[in-house]
Design a protein around this motif. Structure first.
Motif, mmCIF file in Angstrom:
data_model
loop_
_atom_site.group_PDB
_atom_site.id
_atom_site.type_symbol
_atom_site.label_atom_id
_atom_site.label_comp_id
_atom_site.label_asym_id
_atom_site.label_seq_id
_atom_site.Cartn_x
_atom_site.Cartn_y
_atom_site.Cartn_z
ATOM 1 N N ALA A 18 0.829 -1.207 0.000
ATOM 2 C CA ALA A 18 0.000 0.000 0.000
ATOM 3 C C ALA A 18 0.861 1.254 0.000
ATOM 4 N N GLU B 205 -2.677 -2.979 -0.890
ATOM 5 C CA GLU B 205 -3.615 -2.429 -1.865
ATOM 6 C C GLU B 205 -4.092 -3.557 -2.759
ATOM 7 N N ASN C 3 -4.559 4.830 -0.488
ATOM 8 C CA ASN C 3 -5.292 3.858 0.313
ATOM 9 C C ASN C 3 -5.934 4.467 1.555
#
Length: 236
Positions: free
Chosen positions: A56, A149, A61
């Motif tokens: 991420a 992610e 995010n």
């Protein structure tokens, strides 16, 4: 997936499947460091439907990404076909969750055959109580957005150091999970059923006090004759 193959794989162990695949030169098919959230006493069997996570990045995010109806994590839950196993590549990082109990409940209600992550699940105690078989590394409370992610759906992934291609057959028991290449699943299932019958015969003989020499493996032909008779008696 062939329903007969599914039924056969429901009755064999991951250990037996490891041996059948090893004979074909496939030595790295067991998903490493992944175990049942809670043992179910029955197998998980189904074709793989995959979700890939990547590391991420903070600007991508934030919590509001979940408002997007096409967010890959949510979309995977809503599009995984009935009877399939959702397999998540979480980069073997359980510090943030791959999913939680609400999403896994939704997957179960939609007919998912199971879920596997090489990371962790939040609300693991609740997930363990669900009917759906679930496998992970360990419980993990932080949201996936902390470290992961969700980036792609139904593409080749790595899960617990094993290559998983969409449609590969996933089998899990109360020990672990194995990946069977789709093109050989039928023959592996047939062989595993035969191996399981012989192993059950061997276990019975060993409990009766017989030596494993010549029995396991069957290097003494007389044991094969005894096995054939045992199969007739036991309908195997």
């Amino acid at each position: 997936m062939n329903p007969a193959t599914r039924e056969k794989l429901m009755g064999v162990s991951v250990a037996t499947l490891c041996s059948a695949l090893f004979k074909r030169g496939l030595r790295n098919q067991t998903v490493q460091d992944v175990r049942p959230v809670q043992p179910k006493g029955r197998n998980m069997v189904g074709p793989a439907f995959t979700l890939r996570y990547m590391p991420a990045r903070e600007d991508r995010n934030a919590m509001n990404v979940f408002r997007n109806p096409k967010h890959p994590q949510r979309l995977a839950i809503e599009t995984c076909p009935e009877g399939h196993v959702l397999v998540m590549d979480s980069r073997k990082d359980p510090r943030a969750a791959s999913a939680g109990d609400i999403l896994i409940t939704r997957l179960m209600v939609r007919g998912g055959a199971g879920v596997v992550s090489d990371g962790g699940f939040r609300d693991a105690m609740t997930i363990g109580g669900l009917e759906i078989p679930a496998y992970h590394h360990r419980p993990s409370s932080p949201t996936n957005l902390t470290l992961h992610e969700a980036i792609d759906i139904n593409v080749p992934i790595g899960c617990g150091d094993v290559a998983v291609f969409p449609g590969d057959i996933m089998v899990g028991d109360d020990d672990s999970v194995i990946v069977i290449p789709a093109e050989i699943a039928d023959e592996i299932a047939d062989e595993a059923v035969e191996m399981t019958a012989y192993e059950d015969f061997v276990t019975e003989r060993v409990k009766q006090g017989h030596t494993i020499i010549g029995l396991y493996p069957a290097t003494d032909e007389s044991n094969l004759a005894l096995f054939a008779e045992w199969r007739k008696v036991n309908g195997r």
